[in-house]
Design a protein around this motif. Sequence first.
Motif, PDB file in Angstrom:
ATOM      1  N   UNK A  11       0.835  -1.198   0.000  1.00  0.00           N
ATOM      2  CA  UNK A  11       0.000   0.000   0.000  1.00  0.00           C
ATOM      3  C   UNK A  11       0.876   1.257   0.000  1.00  0.00           C
ATOM      4  N   UNK A  12       1.886   1.249   0.867  1.00  0.00           N
ATOM      5  CA  UNK A  12       2.794   2.392   0.885  1.00  0.00           C
ATOM      6  C   UNK A  12       3.563   2.480  -0.427  1.00  0.00           C
ATOM      7  N   UNK A  13       3.877   1.323  -0.983  1.00  0.00           N
ATOM      8  CA  UNK A  13       4.572   1.312  -2.263  1.00  0.00           C
ATOM      9  C   UNK A  13       3.722   1.992  -3.328  1.00  0.00           C
ATOM     10  N   UNK A  14       2.394   1.765  -3.307  1.00  0.00           N
ATOM     11  CA  UNK A  14       1.517   2.405  -4.279  1.00  0.00           C
ATOM     12  C   UNK A  14       1.566   3.922  -4.126  1.00  0.00           C
ATOM     13  N   UNK A  15       1.610   4.402  -2.874  1.00  0.00           N
ATOM     14  CA  UNK A  15       1.715   5.837  -2.643  1.00  0.00           C
ATOM     15  C   UNK A  15       3.026   6.376  -3.215  1.00  0.00           C
ATOM     16  N   UNK A  16       4.093   5.608  -2.990  1.00  0.00           N
ATOM     17  CA  UNK A  16       5.388   6.017  -3.526  1.00  0.00           C
ATOM     18  C   UNK A  16       5.344   6.078  -5.056  1.00  0.00           C
ATOM     19  N   UNK A  17       4.674   5.083  -5.661  1.00  0.00           N
ATOM     20  CA  UNK A  17       4.533   5.021  -7.111  1.00  0.00           C
ATOM     21  C   UNK A  17       3.810   6.271  -7.614  1.00  0.00           C
ATOM     22  N   UNK A  18       2.720   6.610  -6.943  1.00  0.00           N
ATOM     23  CA  UNK A  18       1.959   7.778  -7.356  1.00  0.00           C
ATOM     24  C   UNK A  18       2.807   9.049  -7.269  1.00  0.00           C
ATOM     25  N   UNK A  19       3.598   9.147  -6.204  1.00  0.00           N
ATOM     26  CA  UNK A  19       4.381  10.364  -5.993  1.00  0.00           C
ATOM     27  C   UNK A  19       5.554  10.475  -6.955  1.00  0.00           C
ATOM     28  N   UNK A  20       6.244   9.347  -7.208  1.00  0.00           N
ATOM     29  CA  UNK A  20       7.485   9.401  -7.967  1.00  0.00           C
ATOM     30  C   UNK A  20       7.311   9.174  -9.474  1.00  0.00           C
ATOM     31  N   UNK A  21       6.191   8.557  -9.885  1.00  0.00           N
ATOM     32  CA  UNK A  21       6.002   8.277 -11.304  1.00  0.00           C
ATOM     33  C   UNK A  21       4.786   9.009 -11.846  1.00  0.00           C
ATOM     34  N   UNK A  22       3.618   8.747 -11.271  1.00  0.00           N
ATOM     35  CA  UNK A  22       2.390   9.288 -11.834  1.00  0.00           C
ATOM     36  C   UNK A  22       2.298  10.799 -11.657  1.00  0.00           C
ATOM     37  N   UNK A  23       2.823  11.310 -10.556  1.00  0.00           N
ATOM     38  CA  UNK A  23       2.733  12.752 -10.307  1.00  0.00           C
ATOM     39  C   UNK A  23       3.518  13.557 -11.328  1.00  0.00           C
ATOM     40  N   UNK A  24       4.441  12.920 -12.022  1.00  0.00           N
ATOM     41  CA  UNK A  24       5.271  13.628 -12.988  1.00  0.00           C
ATOM     42  C   UNK A  24       4.661  13.613 -14.391  1.00  0.00           C
ATOM     43  N   UNK A  25       3.469  13.018 -14.531  1.00  0.00           N
ATOM     44  CA  UNK A  25       2.789  12.983 -15.818  1.00  0.00           C
ATOM     45  C   UNK A  25       1.786  14.121 -15.905  1.00  0.00           C
ATOM     46  N   UNK A  26       1.565  14.595 -17.107  1.00  0.00           N
ATOM     47  CA  UNK A  26       0.530  15.605 -17.318  1.00  0.00           C
ATOM     48  C   UNK A  26      -0.841  14.944 -17.173  1.00  0.00           C
ATOM     49  N   UNK A  27      -1.856  15.768 -17.041  1.00  0.00           N
ATOM     50  CA  UNK A  27      -3.220  15.232 -16.887  1.00  0.00           C
ATOM     51  C   UNK A  27      -3.628  14.383 -18.091  1.00  0.00           C
ATOM     52  N   UNK A  28      -3.407  14.834 -19.324  1.00  0.00           N
ATOM     53  CA  UNK A  28      -3.761  13.983 -20.480  1.00  0.00           C
ATOM     54  C   UNK A  28      -2.981  12.672 -20.506  1.00  0.00           C
ATOM     55  N   UNK A  29      -1.685  12.740 -20.139  1.00  0.00           N
ATOM     56  CA  UNK A  29      -0.872  11.518 -20.143  1.00  0.00           C
ATOM     57  C   UNK A  29      -1.376  10.528 -19.096  1.00  0.00           C
ATOM     58  N   UNK A  30      -1.690  11.022 -17.906  1.00  0.00           N
ATOM     59  CA  UNK A  30      -2.198  10.150 -16.854  1.00  0.00           C
ATOM     60  C   UNK A  30      -3.544   9.561 -17.249  1.00  0.00           C
ATOM     61  N   UNK A  31      -4.376  10.381 -17.882  1.00  0.00           N
ATOM     62  CA  UNK A  31      -5.687   9.892 -18.319  1.00  0.00           C
ATOM     63  C   UNK A  31      -5.528   8.768 -19.336  1.00  0.00           C
ATOM     64  N   UNK A  32      -4.560   8.926 -20.214  1.00  0.00           N
ATOM     65  CA  UNK A  32      -4.321   7.882 -21.210  1.00  0.00           C
ATOM     66  C   UNK A  32      -3.906   6.574 -20.544  1.00  0.00           C
ATOM     67  N   UNK A  33      -2.966   6.661 -19.591  1.00  0.00           N
ATOM     68  CA  UNK A  33      -2.516   5.442 -18.914  1.00  0.00           C
ATOM     69  C   UNK A  33      -3.640   4.799 -18.110  1.00  0.00           C
TER      70      UNK A  33
END
Length: 939
Positions: A282-304
Amino acid sequence: MDKKTKTTTAAPAISPGEHVNSQSPVDSSKVSPPRSSARLVPREKLHGLLQDARRRRCIVLKGPAGCGKTTALVAWRQMLLPLGFDVAWLTLTSDDNQLARFLDYLLASLAQVDPALVRDALLVEGYSSDSEAVERTIITLVRGIGSHPRELVLVLDDLHTLTDVAIHQALQWLIEYAPNNLHVVLVSRSVVPLSLARLRSQNLTMELDLRDLRFTYDEAQQFLTAHLGEISPQEVQVIYDMTDGWIAGLQLVAVSRKKSRQRPSLTTPDPATTQAHLRDNESFAHFFEAQVLAQLSVPDLDLLLNCTVCNRFSASLCAALVGRPLAVSEARALLQRLENDNLFLIPIDSHDDEGWYRLHPLLRETLLKLFSKRSSEEQQRVHSRAWQWFRDRGQLSDAVMHAVQGGEAVAAAELVEQQVERLYAQGDLRLLIELVKLLPMEQLQASINLRVLLARMQIYTREFAACSDNIRRLQHDIPEGNSEERFRLTMVRALFAVQRDDTDGALAMAPELLDPPPGADVIMVGGSINILSWLYMQRGEHERARQLQFDRPPLMVNGMPLIGTTGGTLQGRCLVGLSLAMEGQMSQAERIYREVIYEAERSGKTCAEPLYFAKALLGEVLYENNEVEAAYELLARSVDIFERVSIPDSVLRVLEVLAKCQWALGNHREAFAYLERLEEYARKLDLPRLQAHSLARQIFWHLQLGEQVAAETQLARLDVLDARHPNSERSALGDIRILTEHAHVRWQAALGDVQGAQLRLNKVMALCESGGRKLGIPRLTLLSAMFDAQRGLVDSARDKVLAVLRVGHRYGQVRNLLDADPSALALISEIALRETLDPVLAFYVERLQATQRKPESTPVQPSKPGWQLAPGMEPLSERELEVLRLLAQALPNKKIARALGLSHETVKWHLRHIYSKLGVSSRDEAVARLRDLEANGEG
């Protein structure tokens, strides 16, 4: 890195040149080994452990997500190939948590190595999901693997995604029955749900966990240097300490450090905070969101987020999923950028012009959780776009699955209806079953076409009770004026009746089958012609049966002639051959069967059913020609397949021929075992005619062995069976009356009442004549001649023998005459010696006499005395000792059967005799008795 890079090369064909259809529900990227990365870290200690264990039965790699399980195996695979090992790979997902789907993928992965491994298992699998059927599928698969000339490693990755206990049982059988050349690697995040205690006790397993899989400091340093360039030992130590050698953690920290170096304004993550984030999923998922997904633009995240609903995706699919089908170039650029940044996007090789990708499982888990927070309407829209994309590209399984999830089950059902005829003609029955299972039950019930399809699939999967109920409701719901649907239903009812061995019920539908409406489904028309041919043969109308085939109209599916399936011309030609064989014309029948087999093998899976039907019939001809070993070799390996895909009459022929082959070779126990298997099959499916055949043959052989008590017991059972089916002479059940009367003939002759036996034999011959069962007449006439000879009626015996020889020669019969009685050949030889035969008959007699080189009815004796037990007790034979010693190793019956090259039924036969000789009633008692004998030196 636990990067699972896959390829999408199509699974090999079942025959050369035939490719897995693009409609197949199997995602070929899951059954191909991952590509190795150019930046893999050499792991000498871990790879050394794997190399040392390469010939163990089972290897287990257990650890949390991202600990390098897959990566280690990718590198190990490269080491195995030069050593002569083959490696099959299967990456599992939660979508595979259904038994039939799992078996599809298991077979597809092994077919990547060699299609011959799964050729037989493919025909067994998919017809039923009951425990016995699945076990037979595994046993058939194991036999195919055992005949493979090389060592085979099977990797099952992400086993933790499968929670179905039926799948666990199938895997348990695979491991327990595995031949020596199969080595199964189980990769899981959690405890493997299988029993490995026996393998551990025999040192046949190796189990690795996180302690073995995590990086050492040196390996972590090599990894970080490869990804970050120059890095100080102190920085390596900090990262190593906070990740504890967890490979995915190293990768994520490396990504964040790389980003922080590229963006000086960003603060380098605090080690203590980072370490806390990496402690659980669960904490790993938070880390993933912070270090990978947070660096994507809104359209890019929506696509993924939209892509996460699909196991794999391309740029055009991504564009469609976000509702912008023209934005393919934008999607392609984003995917390329994510790949270049090493952000857990895995490229997949493909044969089309598009690049394909799959998300790293860790990233997909995180994205799926985010996707599930969207409104149900928004989720359905994405699935609806996916369904349309897959539909337009003819990928049926994915299309139907997404249509149902997108709230468009009606459209999915219409798509399935449109494809039924084509898929059926192509032999894609397993895909049809898959599609039916994907549709909601309420959608199936809303369509008459789909309900008829469901009934057909229920026949193939042996769900007879459900099929009967479905047919009953369809009869009520289809309007009388709907001639096309009524004809389709009639065809399904007739097929069901044939599978239930109900000739009378099927014949009652003959007028409707003979008169298909103008717009009738061509598959159904072809099937009705073949069913009618078979029914006419059961009534002895062989010429009429053949004429139906000669007069059949050209039936086309998508512009191609209907050749395969049960309704095709190859099946019809088999029936023509069978009609000739039933008249005794074996030579003509053999030519037809061999031609059908040749054409069916060239045509691949579309002709699997006529292929095995022809093999069953050819086995009967080979036995008749006294090619006993050839007949046994042809049929024995595929007996499980015959039982799963053939009509009862075909199964009867196969098991009877196998029993008679063993009897002719002097293997009496194995012969009885096949008869017991036939009886077990008949009881399970409630097929009294087949049970009567088994009982009658057992009576004959018990009498030949002088076992009158056993014969009398079986005769009483046969009488009860006959009494339940009076007035059935004109149907297939008429066999029961003929078999019962014939058994009484043998019984009276054994008791010395030859005159009474002769009178009863005349009745049997009259029944055969009236029922068109001409093949049995020469054998019965020869038996009558033997009775005449015993009664001193020399002239009558001579005339009958000469008549039999003329008929037998004309029809090419050998075993049909020799099996009349152990003394039949002696009588023929005696009369031939006294008479002046023409050269043709003289040559035929010499051919019959040449069979004397093979043992006819002498039981096989052990080459040396077995263990002597107590005075008056029969000793154990060498074979019985072999079975008992394997029993002492706690091996199951099927494993013993494989070890000794016997059938499962033969092992059960041996065990009954062992228990009787030892005076015990269970396996444990038998093993204890064995140890007593060994301790006392009685062996």
